[in-house]
Design a protein around this motif. Structure first.
Motif, PDB file in Angstrom:
ATOM      1  N   THR A 188      11.711   7.326  -4.121  1.00 20.59           N
ATOM      2  CA  THR A 188      12.828   6.608  -4.722  1.00 20.59           C
ATOM      3  C   THR A 188      12.428   6.014  -6.063  1.00 20.59           C
ATOM      4  OG1 THR A 188      13.775   6.092  -2.553  1.00 20.59           O
ATOM      5  CG2 THR A 188      14.456   4.694  -4.392  1.00 20.59           C
ATOM      6  N   LEU A 189      13.210   6.361  -7.097  1.00 16.56           N
ATOM      7  CA  LEU A 189      13.005   5.805  -8.431  1.00 16.56           C
ATOM      8  C   LEU A 189      13.774   4.507  -8.583  1.00 16.56           C
ATOM      9  CD1 LEU A 189      13.429   9.137 -10.416  1.00 16.56           C
ATOM     10  CD2 LEU A 189      11.285   8.007  -9.765  1.00 16.56           C
ATOM     11  N   LEU A 190      14.988   4.493  -8.035  1.00 16.68           N
ATOM     12  CA  LEU A 190      15.780   3.264  -7.991  1.00 16.68           C
ATOM     13  C   LEU A 190      16.843   3.399  -6.929  1.00 16.68           C
ATOM     14  CD1 LEU A 190      18.882   3.461  -9.374  1.00 16.68           C
ATOM     15  CD2 LEU A 190      17.546   3.568 -11.442  1.00 16.68           C
ATOM     16  N   SER A 191      17.213   2.242  -6.404  1.00 13.43           N
ATOM     17  CA  SER A 191      18.283   2.164  -5.417  1.00 13.43           C
ATOM     18  C   SER A 191      19.189   1.018  -5.846  1.00 13.43           C
ATOM     19  CB  SER A 191      17.708   1.898  -4.028  1.00 13.43           C
ATOM     20  OG  SER A 191      18.748   1.816  -3.075  1.00 13.43           O
ATOM     21  N   LEU A 192      20.461   1.346  -6.069  1.00 18.61           N
ATOM     22  CA  LEU A 192      21.431   0.370  -6.557  1.00 18.61           C
ATOM     23  C   LEU A 192      22.541   0.230  -5.536  1.00 18.61           C
ATOM     24  CD1 LEU A 192      22.552  -1.292  -9.072  1.00 18.61           C
ATOM     25  CD2 LEU A 192      23.844   0.781  -9.591  1.00 18.61           C
ATOM     26  N   THR A 193      22.844  -1.004  -5.151  1.00 17.53           N
ATOM     27  CA  THR A 193      23.964  -1.284  -4.263  1.00 17.53           C
ATOM     28  C   THR A 193      24.940  -2.177  -5.008  1.00 17.53           C
ATOM     29  OG1 THR A 193      22.513  -1.167  -2.335  1.00 17.53           O
ATOM     30  CG2 THR A 193      24.640  -2.246  -2.023  1.00 17.53           C
ATOM     31  N   MET A 194      26.215  -1.777  -4.990  1.00 14.59           N
ATOM     32  CA  MET A 194      27.260  -2.524  -5.705  1.00 14.59           C
ATOM     33  C   MET A 194      28.351  -2.917  -4.722  1.00 14.59           C
ATOM     34  SD  MET A 194      27.587   0.134  -8.869  1.00 14.59           S
ATOM     35  CE  MET A 194      27.613   1.536  -7.757  1.00 14.59           C
ATOM     36  N   ASN A 195      28.813  -4.158  -4.867  1.00 17.79           N
ATOM     37  CA  ASN A 195      29.958  -4.624  -4.080  1.00 17.79           C
ATOM     38  C   ASN A 195      30.719  -5.642  -4.925  1.00 17.79           C
ATOM     39  OD1 ASN A 195      28.581  -7.113  -3.818  1.00 17.79           O
ATOM     40  ND2 ASN A 195      27.588  -6.415  -1.935  1.00 17.79           N
ATOM     41  N   ALA A 196      31.665  -6.337  -4.331  1.00 20.52           N
ATOM     42  CA  ALA A 196      32.503  -7.278  -5.077  1.00 20.52           C
ATOM     43  C   ALA A 196      31.695  -8.432  -5.675  1.00 20.52           C
ATOM     44  CB  ALA A 196      33.608  -7.825  -4.179  1.00 20.52           C
ATOM     45  N   GLN A 197      30.540  -8.744  -5.114  1.00 27.22           N
ATOM     46  CA  GLN A 197      29.712  -9.838  -5.623  1.00 27.22           C
ATOM     47  C   GLN A 197      28.814  -9.425  -6.784  1.00 27.22           C
ATOM     48  OE1 GLN A 197      29.956  -9.307  -2.062  1.00 27.22           O
ATOM     49  NE2 GLN A 197      31.682 -10.703  -2.306  1.00 27.22           N
ATOM     50  N   GLY A 198      28.666  -8.136  -7.042  1.00 30.47           N
ATOM     51  CA  GLY A 198      27.808  -7.668  -8.123  1.00 30.47           C
ATOM     52  C   GLY A 198      26.922  -6.537  -7.663  1.00 30.47           C
ATOM     53  N   ALA A 199      25.759  -6.439  -8.262  1.00 30.69           N
ATOM     54  CA  ALA A 199      24.851  -5.326  -7.989  1.00 30.69           C
ATOM     55  C   ALA A 199      23.441  -5.818  -7.714  1.00 30.69           C
ATOM     56  CB  ALA A 199      24.846  -4.374  -9.171  1.00 30.69           C
ATOM     57  N   THR A 200      22.762  -5.081  -6.839  1.00 28.08           N
ATOM     58  CA  THR A 200      21.354  -5.308  -6.556  1.00 28.08           C
ATOM     59  C   THR A 200      20.638  -3.993  -6.769  1.00 28.08           C
ATOM     60  OG1 THR A 200      21.869  -7.000  -4.911  1.00 28.08           O
ATOM     61  CG2 THR A 200      19.669  -6.022  -4.814  1.00 28.08           C
ATOM     62  N   LEU A 201      19.595  -4.021  -7.579  1.00 26.17           N
ATOM     63  CA  LEU A 201      18.811  -2.824  -7.853  1.00 26.17           C
ATOM     64  C   LEU A 201      17.385  -3.057  -7.394  1.00 26.17           C
ATOM     65  CD1 LEU A 201      18.967  -0.511 -10.856  1.00 26.17           C
ATOM     66  CD2 LEU A 201      16.735  -1.357 -10.152  1.00 26.17           C
ATOM     67  N   ILE A 202      16.830  -2.074  -6.702  1.00 24.71           N
ATOM     68  CA  ILE A 202      15.431  -2.113  -6.293  1.00 24.71           C
ATOM     69  C   ILE A 202      14.738  -0.970  -7.025  1.00 24.71           C
ATOM     70  CG2 ILE A 202      13.808  -1.953  -4.372  1.00 24.71           C
ATOM     71  CD1 ILE A 202      16.112  -2.985  -2.569  1.00 24.71           C
ATOM     72  N   ASP A 203      13.682  -1.296  -7.796  1.00 22.38           N
ATOM     73  CA  ASP A 203      12.999  -0.271  -8.578  1.00 22.38           C
ATOM     74  C   ASP A 203      11.934   0.441  -7.748  1.00 22.38           C
ATOM     75  OD1 ASP A 203      10.730  -1.928  -8.551  1.00 22.38           O
ATOM     76  OD2 ASP A 203      10.925  -2.510 -10.649  1.00 22.38           O
ATOM     77  N   ASP A 204      11.200   1.347  -8.391  1.00 21.25           N
ATOM     78  CA  ASP A 204      10.192   2.153  -7.700  1.00 21.25           C
ATOM     79  C   ASP A 204       8.984   1.340  -7.233  1.00 21.25           C
ATOM     80  OD1 ASP A 204       9.309   1.703 -10.286  1.00 21.25           O
ATOM     81  OD2 ASP A 204       8.410   3.687 -10.496  1.00 21.25           O
ATOM     82  N   GLN A 205       8.859   0.101  -7.683  1.00 16.34           N
ATOM     83  CA  GLN A 205       7.786  -0.786  -7.248  1.00 16.34           C
ATOM     84  C   GLN A 205       8.247  -1.743  -6.146  1.00 16.34           C
ATOM     85  OE1 GLN A 205       4.653  -0.292  -8.651  1.00 16.34           O
ATOM     86  NE2 GLN A 205       5.785   1.428  -9.540  1.00 16.34           N
ATOM     87  N   GLY A 206       9.520  -1.655  -5.773  1.00 15.98           N
ATOM     88  CA  GLY A 206      10.064  -2.529  -4.743  1.00 15.98           C
ATOM     89  C   GLY A 206      10.587  -3.850  -5.278  1.00 15.98           C
ATOM     90  N   LYS A 207      10.562  -4.024  -6.586  1.00 21.08           N
ATOM     91  CA  LYS A 207      11.051  -5.264  -7.177  1.00 21.08           C
ATOM     92  C   LYS A 207      12.580  -5.236  -7.212  1.00 21.08           C
ATOM     93  CE  LYS A 207      10.391  -8.448 -10.942  1.00 21.08           C
ATOM     94  NZ  LYS A 207       9.747  -8.774 -12.189  1.00 21.08           N
TER      95      LYS A 207
END
Length: 187
Positions: free
Chosen positions: A73-92
């Motif tokens: 995984t290079l990045l994982s982005l989750t979006m909902n009504a509250q905004g977005a959360t992205l987790i990068d390839d380092q887990g940050k």
């Protein structure tokens, strides 16, 4: 000669049949949850990369995951009504109310993720200017933020026919999407 022609014809993919736009648009509007898998390429003057694409959309949230050819995984982005959360390839983990801004900040690539849910299935939003192709499906659209989207191909294997090759471009970047697998999750 006839046998050769038959063999060559058998190797080509049948195009999606022509449809009536209002019927097709209504069928697209009925899709509330889906998953698209394929490949994405980002092309800009200073950035070029490609990745495997996983996009899952429900009425309450969307998830974008990009992986390399090994499946990391290079990045994982989750979006909902509250905004977005992205987790990068380092887990940050990063958060922002604007998902497109979050991706641009971390990757340098601009991607209009806020509009991808309808655009991926070939459905214009109310504010988009669009044109239909000879098959009466979306051929191109333009949005107010300067994105131009070309729909080059549709699948004959999905009902309704869904895009398989899409190019998004603006004055700074081109994003090419090739969708290989569609899964409709409607209840």
């Amino acid at each position: 000669m006839t046998i050769l022609f038959t063999v060559l014809t058998g190797c080509t993919t049948a195009p999606a049949p022509t449809t009536e736009w209002q019927t097709h648009r209504a069928a697209l509007s009925a899709i509330d949850s889906y998953t698209a898998r394929g490949k994405v390429a980002f092309i800009a003057s200073d950035t070029r990369f490609s990745a495997n694409l996983y996009w899952h959309h429900t009425p309450n949230a969307s998830t974008l995951r990009l992986t390399n050819f090994l499946g990391t995984t290079l990045l994982s982005l989750t979006m909902n009504a509250q905004g977005a959360t992205l987790i990068d390839d380092q887990g940050k983990q990063y958060q922002d109310p604007h998902p497109a801004r979050l991706i641009a900040y971390l990757t340098g690539a601009r991607l209009p993720v806020d509009a991808l849910a309808p655009w991926l299935i070939g459905q214009p939003r109310a504010q988009d200017r669009f044109s239909l192709g000879p098959d009466n499906r979306l051929a191109a659209l333009d949005d107010a933020q300067g994105w131009h989207i070309d729909y080059q191909d549709y699948s004959a294997e999905t009902q309704p026919a869904l895009p398989t090759r899409i190019t998004l471009s603006n004055d700074q970047q081109t994003v090419k999407l090739m969708i290989s697998t569609w899964t409709l999750d409607n209840d």
